[in-house]
Design a protein around this motif. Structure first.
Motif, short mmCIF file in Angstrom:
data_model
loop_
_atom_site.label_atom_id
_atom_site.label_comp_id
_atom_site.label_asym_id
_atom_site.label_seq_id
_atom_site.Cartn_x
_atom_site.Cartn_y
_atom_site.Cartn_z
N ARG A 42 0.83 -1.21 0.00
CA ARG A 42 0.00 0.00 0.00
C ARG A 42 0.86 1.26 0.00
NH1 ARG A 42 -1.98 3.58 3.87
NH2 ARG A 42 -4.02 4.51 3.36
N ASP A 43 1.86 1.32 0.89
CA ASP A 43 2.70 2.50 0.97
C ASP A 43 3.49 2.71 -0.33
OD1 ASP A 43 1.79 2.88 3.51
OD2 ASP A 43 3.62 2.19 4.51
N ASP A 44 3.98 1.62 -0.92
CA ASP A 44 4.74 1.75 -2.17
C ASP A 44 3.85 2.26 -3.30
OD1 ASP A 44 6.96 0.88 -0.86
OD2 ASP A 44 6.98 -1.13 -1.74
N LEU A 45 2.62 1.77 -3.34
CA LEU A 45 1.69 2.23 -4.38
C LEU A 45 1.34 3.71 -4.18
CD1 LEU A 45 -0.71 -0.82 -4.79
CD2 LEU A 45 1.03 -0.03 -6.41
N ILE A 46 1.13 4.11 -2.95
CA ILE A 46 0.83 5.53 -2.68
C ILE A 46 1.99 6.41 -3.13
CG2 ILE A 46 0.48 7.23 -0.85
CD1 ILE A 46 -1.16 5.09 0.63
N LEU A 47 3.22 5.96 -2.87
CA LEU A 47 4.40 6.71 -3.31
C LEU A 47 4.42 6.86 -4.83
CD1 LEU A 47 7.28 7.90 -2.69
CD2 LEU A 47 8.14 5.59 -3.11
N LEU A 48 4.19 5.77 -5.55
CA LEU A 48 4.25 5.80 -7.01
C LEU A 48 3.09 6.58 -7.61
CD1 LEU A 48 5.38 2.12 -7.73
CD2 LEU A 48 6.78 4.19 -7.70
N VAL A 49 1.90 6.37 -7.07
CA VAL A 49 0.72 7.10 -7.57
C VAL A 49 0.86 8.59 -7.29
CG1 VAL A 49 -1.76 7.43 -7.24
CG2 VAL A 49 -0.82 5.11 -7.47
N GLY A 50 1.43 8.93 -6.13
CA GLY A 50 1.62 10.34 -5.79
C GLY A 50 2.58 11.06 -6.72
N ALA A 51 3.46 10.31 -7.39
CA ALA A 51 4.43 10.92 -8.30
C ALA A 51 3.85 11.17 -9.69
CB ALA A 51 5.66 10.03 -8.41
N ILE A 52 2.69 10.60 -9.99
CA ILE A 52 2.09 10.74 -11.31
C ILE A 52 1.62 12.17 -11.53
CG2 ILE A 52 0.17 10.02 -12.78
CD1 ILE A 52 0.29 7.30 -11.31
N GLY B 91 3.07 -7.83 -4.68
CA GLY B 91 1.87 -7.99 -3.87
C GLY B 91 1.19 -9.32 -4.13
N VAL B 92 1.17 -9.75 -5.40
CA VAL B 92 0.60 -11.06 -5.73
C VAL B 92 1.45 -12.18 -5.13
CG1 VAL B 92 0.07 -12.67 -7.61
CG2 VAL B 92 -0.51 -10.23 -7.84
N ASP B 93 2.77 -12.07 -5.30
CA ASP B 93 3.68 -13.10 -4.79
C ASP B 93 3.59 -13.24 -3.27
OD1 ASP B 93 4.54 -13.56 -7.36
OD2 ASP B 93 6.35 -12.32 -7.18
N LEU C 297 -2.25 -9.40 -2.68
CA LEU C 297 -3.20 -9.14 -3.75
C LEU C 297 -3.69 -10.46 -4.34
CD1 LEU C 297 -1.33 -6.26 -5.62
CD2 LEU C 297 -2.93 -6.09 -3.70
N ARG C 298 -4.85 -10.43 -4.94
CA ARG C 298 -5.43 -11.63 -5.55
C ARG C 298 -4.50 -12.21 -6.62
NH1 ARG C 298 -10.47 -8.85 -7.54
NH2 ARG C 298 -9.83 -9.96 -9.42
N ALA C 299 -4.46 -13.51 -6.70
CA ALA C 299 -3.58 -14.17 -7.66
C ALA C 299 -4.03 -13.91 -9.10
CB ALA C 299 -3.54 -15.67 -7.40
N ASP C 300 -5.32 -13.62 -9.31
CA ASP C 300 -5.82 -13.41 -10.67
C ASP C 300 -5.90 -11.94 -11.06
OD1 ASP C 300 -7.85 -12.65 -8.97
OD2 ASP C 300 -9.46 -13.59 -10.14
N VAL C 301 -5.25 -11.06 -10.29
CA VAL C 301 -5.34 -9.63 -10.58
C VAL C 301 -4.73 -9.33 -11.94
CG1 VAL C 301 -3.14 -9.06 -9.45
CG2 VAL C 301 -4.91 -7.32 -9.64
N ASP C 302 -5.41 -8.48 -12.70
CA ASP C 302 -4.90 -8.03 -14.00
C ASP C 302 -3.96 -6.84 -13.75
OD1 ASP C 302 -4.59 -6.73 -16.52
OD2 ASP C 302 -6.39 -7.71 -17.25
N ILE C 303 -2.68 -7.08 -13.86
CA ILE C 303 -1.68 -6.06 -13.52
C ILE C 303 -1.82 -4.82 -14.39
CG2 ILE C 303 0.79 -5.56 -13.40
CD1 ILE C 303 -0.06 -7.46 -11.24
N GLU D 9 -9.26 -2.13 -2.60
CA GLU D 9 -10.48 -2.77 -2.12
C GLU D 9 -10.95 -3.84 -3.08
OE1 GLU D 9 -13.38 -3.62 0.55
OE2 GLU D 9 -11.69 -2.26 0.80
N GLY D 10 -10.67 -3.64 -4.38
CA GLY D 10 -11.12 -4.61 -5.36
C GLY D 10 -10.13 -5.71 -5.68
N ILE D 11 -8.84 -5.48 -5.36
CA ILE D 11 -7.83 -6.47 -5.77
C ILE D 11 -7.13 -7.14 -4.59
CG2 ILE D 11 -7.40 -5.24 -7.94
CD1 ILE D 11 -4.80 -4.17 -6.71
N ARG D 12 -7.48 -6.74 -3.38
CA ARG D 12 -6.85 -7.34 -2.21
C ARG D 12 -7.27 -8.81 -2.07
NH1 ARG D 12 -8.36 -3.76 1.19
NH2 ARG D 12 -6.45 -2.53 1.31
N ALA D 13 -6.29 -9.64 -1.66
CA ALA D 13 -6.59 -11.06 -1.46
C ALA D 13 -7.63 -11.22 -0.35
CB ALA D 13 -5.31 -11.81 -1.11
N ARG D 14 -8.57 -12.14 -0.53
CA ARG D 14 -9.64 -12.36 0.46
C ARG D 14 -9.32 -13.53 1.37
NH1 ARG D 14 -11.66 -7.41 0.02
NH2 ARG D 14 -12.29 -6.94 -2.12
#
Length: 202
Positions: free
Chosen positions: A90-100, A147-149, A153-159, A197-202
């Motif tokens: 989550r933190d890594d994604l926030i960092l990368l998304v924040g740079a966009i 995250g998948v590994d 994150l869900r194993a079937d997530v579309d990267i 919320e949509g791609i997190r492993a359940r």
């Protein structure tokens, strides 16, 4: 494009040390001209040389052509790649998304939106754009795969679709100022949490 690689990596003749001052002047001249309204297609090596106070030969000794120079200049404009810490997806994604769409150079606000028409009109400029963003996209791809590994994150997530979901809101808000009701400061966190919320492993 064959001339996309900067000649900074090419061997130079002994006895002719490269002037970092000239490099800086050429890059700055390129960005200044783009910020002042020169479009990518019309921008010429002659105009850049004149603004930088150097000869055209000085530019061609450093870059194979205009596209290679533009690539280095726009990379400078984008700034250094953010480096994920690797502790939290989550933190890594926030960092990368924040740079966009976020640039410390104020010229970026004038230059980046003007690249869109050029990218749509020209395959060369499309490739230039891809060369600029590909390393940033790869960083996000690696975080999502991690995250998948790790089972986060869900194993079937579309990267690739997930990267588009994370990137699109930031671009539309920061480039087009789509909604005045969105707070730019907390938007990266809100976007990441909504997608997770949509791609997190359940």
């Amino acid at each position: 494009m064959s001339d996309m690689r900067s000649t900074a990596d090419a061997p130079r003749s002994p006895g002719r040390p490269r002037s970092l001052r000239a490099d800086e002047a050429i890059i700055e001249a390129t960005l200044d001209l783009l910020a002042e309204g020169s479009n990518v297609e019309a921008l010429s090596i002659e105009a850049i040389a004149s603004r930088a106070g150097v000869g055209k030969a000085t530019i061609y000794r450093r870059w194979a052509g205009k596209d290679a120079l533009l690539l280095d200049a726009l990379r400078r404009l984008k700034g250094v790649l953010p480096q994920p810490a690797g502790h939290s997806i989550r933190d890594d994604l926030i960092l990368l998304v924040g740079a966009i769409g976020k640039n410390v150079d104020p010229r970026a606000e004038k230059i980046m939106p003007c690249l869109v028409p050029a990218v749509n009109r020209s395959t060369d400029q499309y490739q230039l754009y891809q060369n600029i963003i590909a390393p940033r996209r790869q960083l996000m791809r690696e975080v999502l795969r991690r995250g998948v590994d790790e089972g986060v994150l869900r194993a079937d997530v579309d990267i690739e679709v997930t990267m588009a979901l994370l990137t699109g809101p930031m671009l539309i808000q920061r480039v087009l100022q789509w909604s005045p009701d969105l707070n730019d400061v907390d938007l990266p966190e809100r976007v990441v949490d909504a997608v997770l919320e949509g791609i997190r492993a359940r």
